[in-house]
Design a protein around this motif. Structure first.
Motif, PDB file in Angstrom:
ATOM      1  N   GLY A 139       0.810  -1.219   0.000  1.00 47.91           N
ATOM      2  CA  GLY A 139       0.000   0.000   0.000  1.00 47.91           C
ATOM      3  C   GLY A 139       0.834   1.256   0.000  1.00 47.91           C
ATOM      4  O   GLY A 139       0.585   2.193  -0.780  1.00 47.91           O
ATOM      5  N   LEU A 140       1.845   1.308   0.874  1.00 46.92           N
ATOM      6  CA  LEU A 140       2.676   2.499   0.972  1.00 46.92           C
ATOM      7  C   LEU A 140       3.440   2.766  -0.324  1.00 46.92           C
ATOM      8  O   LEU A 140       3.519   3.911  -0.783  1.00 46.92           O
ATOM      9  N   ALA A 229       8.055  -8.122  10.243  1.00 45.09           N
ATOM     10  CA  ALA A 229       7.582  -6.973   9.461  1.00 45.09           C
ATOM     11  C   ALA A 229       8.683  -5.935   9.277  1.00 45.09           C
ATOM     12  O   ALA A 229       8.788  -5.311   8.218  1.00 45.09           O
ATOM     13  N   LYS A 230       9.511  -5.738  10.308  1.00 45.12           N
ATOM     14  CA  LYS A 230      10.620  -4.794  10.192  1.00 45.12           C
ATOM     15  C   LYS A 230      11.571  -5.204   9.068  1.00 45.12           C
ATOM     16  O   LYS A 230      12.173  -4.346   8.401  1.00 45.12           O
ATOM     17  N   GLY A 237      13.020   0.256   2.543  1.00 44.10           N
ATOM     18  CA  GLY A 237      13.272   1.634   2.936  1.00 44.10           C
ATOM     19  C   GLY A 237      12.021   2.371   3.363  1.00 44.10           C
ATOM     20  O   GLY A 237      12.046   3.594   3.528  1.00 44.10           O
ATOM     21  N   LEU A 238      10.924   1.651   3.565  1.00 48.97           N
ATOM     22  CA  LEU A 238       9.678   2.259   4.009  1.00 48.97           C
ATOM     23  C   LEU A 238       9.623   2.285   5.528  1.00 48.97           C
ATOM     24  O   LEU A 238      10.341   1.553   6.209  1.00 48.97           O
TER      25      LEU A 238
END
Length: 259
Positions: A139-140, A229-230, A237-238
């Motif tokens: 999404g991002l 998730a990290k 890079g998000l």
């Protein structure tokens, strides 16, 4: 295995998780374990040492509310754990008054079935939490604000207990230190043993195991479970930080509100 013996129930006061071993004299053990008088004591598992009881495993608070309290200790204090119990019905009935002070008891069947149910629920949890970061990244990267995406998830088929429990830990950046990558790996290995006995391919479970293995290789075994998730944040890079009243963990594992 992995439990340390203590000389008294009061030893539990300084521990996050307490294992209680039920020996031959089950009733004497229940008399000592006075949970009403010692609410700081959380039963992590009640193991069988003969033909008593096995697989009593606190899992998670009930409900989907975002203000829920996570972790075995807080859940036990609040009486909001879900416990999966396996063993003789008559023995489960004997210990039910103690276990029910911790939350909801689900009888699962014969000896060992409580542990199987615990592993199945964790199998579904790990698969969903591994996918959570992937969805946020998609999404991002394609221009959707993370707050908008989170609102859409909660009001759509993307909603789930795991999303509501885990996403705030990602947004806050603490990644839920109450459960480590090492513990995830341990359960995924045990789930793998169940897979072997099944004799069928479980590609979703294999993919989740691969995702957690990659996180361990990058960060080591001790970081919080949502480093799965990290890992995606660091690859892309998000940033999955989101302003809001997300829960953060205290040193004791308790959750408090920020803001």
């Amino acid at each position: 295995m992995g439990q340390l013996a203590g000389e008294a129930v009061d030893d539990a006061a300084c521990r996050d998780r307490v294992g209680v071993s039920a020996g031959d004299d089950l009733q004497r053990g229940l008399d000592v374990l006075d949970l009403d008088a010692r609410p700081q004591c959380a039963v992590r598992r009640l193991y069988d040492t003969g033909e008593l009881l096995t697989g009593v495993v606190p899992f998670a608070p009930r409900g989907l509310g975002e203000d829920q309290s996570g972790g075995a200790v807080d859940g036990a204090r609040n009486g909001r754990l879900t416990l999966f119990a396996g063993g003789e019905p008559s023995l489960l009935e004997r210990v039910a008054p103690v276990l029910e002070t911790l939350g909801t008891v689900i009888p699962c069947g014969g000896l060992g079935t409580g542990n199987v149910v615990k592993l199945v629920t964790n199998q579904l949890w790990f698969t969903a939490s591994a996918a959570l970061g992937e969805g946020f990244a998609l999404g991002l990267r394609h221009g959707v604000d993370l707050g908008v995406l989170w609102s859409a998830v909660r009001q759509s088929v993307g909603d789930s207990f795991v999303a509501r429990h885990d996403a705030p830990s990602v947004f806050a950046g603490h990644y839920d230190p109450s459960f480590t990558l090492d513990l995830c790996g341990k359960d995924l290995r045990l789930i793998g043993e169940l897979q072997t006995a099944l004799g069928a391919s479980l590609p979703m479970t294999d993919a989740a195991r691969g995702a957690f293995d990659r996180a361990v290789r990058r960060y080591g075994p001790d970081p919080a479970e949502l480093h799965v998730a990290k890992h995606i944040e660091d690859d892309t890079g998000l940033s999955f930080r989101l302003d809001g009243d997300w829960c953060r963990r205290t040193g004791s594992g308790a959750e408090v509100r920020t803001g």
